[in-house]
Design an enzyme around this catalytic site. Structure first.
Site, PDB file in Angstrom:
ATOM      1  N   VAL A   1      -3.791  22.551  -7.916  1.00  0.00           N
ATOM      2  CA  VAL A   1      -3.833  24.088  -7.521  1.00  0.00           C
ATOM      3  C   VAL A   1      -4.380  24.119  -5.932  1.00  0.00           C
ATOM      4  CG1 VAL A   1      -4.685  24.671  -9.848  1.00  0.00           C
ATOM      5  CG2 VAL A   1      -6.334  23.741  -8.310  1.00  0.00           C
ATOM      6  N   ASP A   2      -3.784  25.040  -5.403  1.00  0.00           N
ATOM      7  CA  ASP A   2      -4.320  25.519  -4.095  1.00  0.00           C
ATOM      8  C   ASP A   2      -5.797  26.096  -4.211  1.00  0.00           C
ATOM      9  OD1 ASP A   2      -4.149  25.963  -1.138  1.00  0.00           O
ATOM     10  OD2 ASP A   2      -3.608  28.149  -1.621  1.00  0.00           O
ATOM     11  N   LYS A   3      -6.618  26.057  -3.124  1.00  0.00           N
ATOM     12  CA  LYS A   3      -8.121  26.422  -3.247  1.00  0.00           C
ATOM     13  C   LYS A   3      -7.916  27.825  -2.834  1.00  0.00           C
ATOM     14  CE  LYS A   3     -10.971  25.994  -0.027  1.00  0.00           C
ATOM     15  NZ  LYS A   3     -11.368  27.465   0.246  1.00  0.00           N
TER      16      LYS A   3
END
Length: 653
Positions: free
Chosen positions: A338-340
């Site tokens: 997941v991207d932040k």
């Protein structure tokens, strides 16, 4: 039955091709007539043995009625030089008549035609669920005229820039922007969210959503055929055209299976009588039973109906999956990257904490910082000003503002020189103290950015620190719950990939409940990390914005775009698009994907087991023609009904 089955959206699946298009008589009428005549023949034969010729006529008429749905399709298949299920059934029926089993032939035709009718009805439920999307948006819109009146106009004739009136309780006809009025819009048909969203001037609205109590004036921003709803319908249609791996396997299997069945049946009919002096009638009958039992309807329909049902169920919840292959992959995910920013966090800096020092209050610290930051467009400066405005803190723009690159900024407030900057600036100005260092270490350990507000040395004034403002990109409200649901869905690993520094990434991951955080990554670094995950876990999902993270999304087994309702690019880029910024939808998609895979596996196994059992019974002479077709019909219907259960999955999110 043939090797192609149309699912109602332009897609053909290997399966049961219906021959009803070759007759103008209603399909239901032919099936009913075939059933009634078969029943009448059986009753006559049972109670009046002497009138067997009347029963034979009834069976013949029943065969013709049901055969009108089978024989023409079989002839077309033969002209196309292929052996399909319709040919198989036709041979079985003709063979039954040749050996004097008219009642068996009539029963086979009737039950086969009935199974086709019921299969069509069952598969139609999935088709109607998709087609219902077309009914979400109205056909006309009330266009506001120059004199203030409204004119009912077909949505196809609307032009970009036109203003339309959306009355209370009506559906929004096209995508647009609110210019007047306020109301709560039910966006469930598009995003799947159950709570209406408040709309004010400047907010976007989408075709197919339902207006609440207020009246809205909306400026058209997209033509009817370019709306988000139209794009969803197009994507769902395209998704069904992409076959899942299991379906591709079954298609290849059916292509070889049907001719092989004819060869085996022919051997059964010829070898025992010719080589072992067995009775021709007995082994011909067994060969015909074998042909009927071998019909793989249940097998070939198992995957497409399951996939269509799964795709439809997710589309209803605002989750678009671009095909059966991706739906199966979602059901097999073992890890998730997941991207932040924008996925785990809000995607915008916010004031998290204020630490007043030297006898100042929080409002005094915020007022001085906002006075200087009001001159800046830096995200952190804007977050400070926004917090001051939110709290109602009064402040005046500082005089003699000066930006200090890489350090901060300074300005004059009420004749005194103040600064807002980072640790380095405070150190250079001689404002650092042991107390300040301790506070800074504590804030930085949480992965937060900070702004030190201080009084610069000038004239007789000594340097001092007024306070510290901690700023961070806060978690989305649903993030913790979403991560818990993701772990419960069976994921072995959730990894956060971020361009932020490692300390910040680690702190955010700890708050959210993420297994591992990797910071300081460039886009190409993310690709390498995803590639490593794929190598280790095989099935890996990647969540990003669909644009900047495109390379990493492409490497992952399933690329997932967040908040695609506002981005056509995100919809185009990702394999799965969440129409609403809600990470919990990913967990829901994984759950439904896993359930779809389980249903497909059960259906395929069940179909194969039923075939194997009855093939054995046929070879040993313990199965009749009507038992064979009844078994095939029952297996097909059970498979379809099992797959349609996916449409009833409810969401509590």
């Amino acid at each position: 039955m043939s090797e192609e089955h149309t699912n109602g959206h332009g897609t053909k699946h290997a399966g049961c091709e219906h021959g009803h298009d070759d007759t103008k008589l209603p399909r239901g009428f032919l099936v009913g007539a075939s059933g009634a005549l078969t029943g009448a023949g059986l009753v006559i034969e049972w109670f009046t043995p002497l009138s067997s010729y009347i029963a034979t006529i009834a069976f013949a008429l029943a065969t013709i009625a049901g055969g009108l749905l089978v024989f023409p399709a079989a002839w077309k298949a033969l002209l196309g030089k292929r052996l399909d299920m319709n040919v198989l059934m036709t041979v079985a029926v003709v063979g039954a008549w040749l050996i004097g089993e008219g009642e068996e032939a009539a029963s086979v035709v009737f039950l086969f035609a009935l199974s086709e009718l019921l299969e069509s009805w069952s598969a139609g439920r999935a088709r109607r669920a998709i087609a219902s999307l077309l009914e979400l948006a109205p056909d006309t819109a009330d266009v506001i005229q120059p004199d203030g009146s409204t004119k009912e106009t077909p949505v196809a004739e609307l032009k970009i820039g036109s203003e339309i009136l959306v009355r209370s309780g009506s559906r929004v006809p096209v995508d647009g922007e609110v210019t007047k009025g306020s109301s709560a819009i039910n966006q469930a048909p598009i995003t799947g969210e159950s709570v209406p969203v408040d709309k004010q001037p400047g907010d976007r609205v989408f075709a197919g959503t339902i207006n609440g109590e207020g009246s809205l004036t909306v400026k058209v921003t997209k033509l009817a055929n370019e709306s988000t709803l139209a794009r969803i319908i197009q994507l769902v249609g395209e998704a069904e055209e992409q076959k899942a791996p299991t379906q591709r396997f079954v298609d290849r299997f059916a292509a070889f299976y049907t001719p092989a069945t004819f060869v085996v049946a022919l051997l059964i009919a010829l070898v025992p009588p010719l080589m072992f002096q067995q009775g021709w009638d007995v082994w011909t009958y067994r060969a015909l039973v074998l042909l009927v039992i071998a019909c793989p309807c249940a097998l070939v329909i198992a995957t497409p109906v399951s996939i269509v049902s799964g795709l439809t169920a997710l589309a209803r919840r605002g989750v678009l999956v671009k095909g059966g292959a991706y739906l199966e992959a979602i059901g097999k995910l073992r890890a998730l990257a997941v991207d932040k920013t924008g996925t785990i966090t809000q995607g915008r800096p916010q004031v998290v904490d204020i630490v007043p020092m030297d006898g100042n209050s929080e409002d005094e610290v915020l007022a001085k910082a906002a006075s200087i930051d009001a001159h800046s467009e830096h995200p952190i400066a804007k977050a400070v000003v926004a917090e001051a405005t939110k709290r109602g803190v009064r402040f005046m723009r500082a005089d003699a503002y000066a930006s200090k690159t890489g350090r901060g900024a300074e300005g004059t407030i009420e004749g005194h020189l103040y600064f807002v900057g980072n640790h380095r600036m405070a150190h250079e100005l001689g404002a650092c103290t042991p107390e300040l260092e301790s506070q800074l270490h504590e804030i930085e350990a949480k992965g937060l950015s900070l702004a030190i507000i201080g009084h610069r040395q000038h004239s007789d004034c000594k340097p001092s620190v007024v306070g510290i403002i901690a700023i961070g990109d806060t978690l989305r409200p649903e993030t913790k719950e979403a991560l818990q649901l993701l772990h419960e869905s069976g994921l072995e690993k959730v990894v956060m990939l971020s361009g932020d520094n490692q300390r910040t990434a680690k702190a955010i991951a700890a708050q959210a409940g993420i297994d591992e955080a990797i910071g300081d990554l460039l886009p190409e670094d993310k690709v390498e990390r995803v590639r490593e995950l794929v190598k280790r876990y095989q099935y890996v999902g990647m969540i990003g914005d669909g644009v900047n993270d495109a390379p990493a999304l492409a490497i992952a087994s399933v690329g997932i775009a967040m908040g695609a309702i506002g981005s056509d690019t995100a919809i185009e880029t990702a394999d799965m698009a969440l129409m609403k910024d809600d990470l919990r939808r990913v967990a829901e998609a994984i759950h439904l994907g896993r359930r779809t895979v389980r249903i497909i596996q059960f259906n395929v196994t069940f179909a194969l087991v039923v075939k194997a059992v009855f093939l054995l019974l046929a070879f040993t002479g313990h199965a009749s023609l009507w038992m064979a077709i009844l078994a095939d019909t029952g297996a097909t219907l059970l498979v379809i009904m099992n797959a349609l259960r996916l449409l009833k999955v409810r969401s509590d999110i």
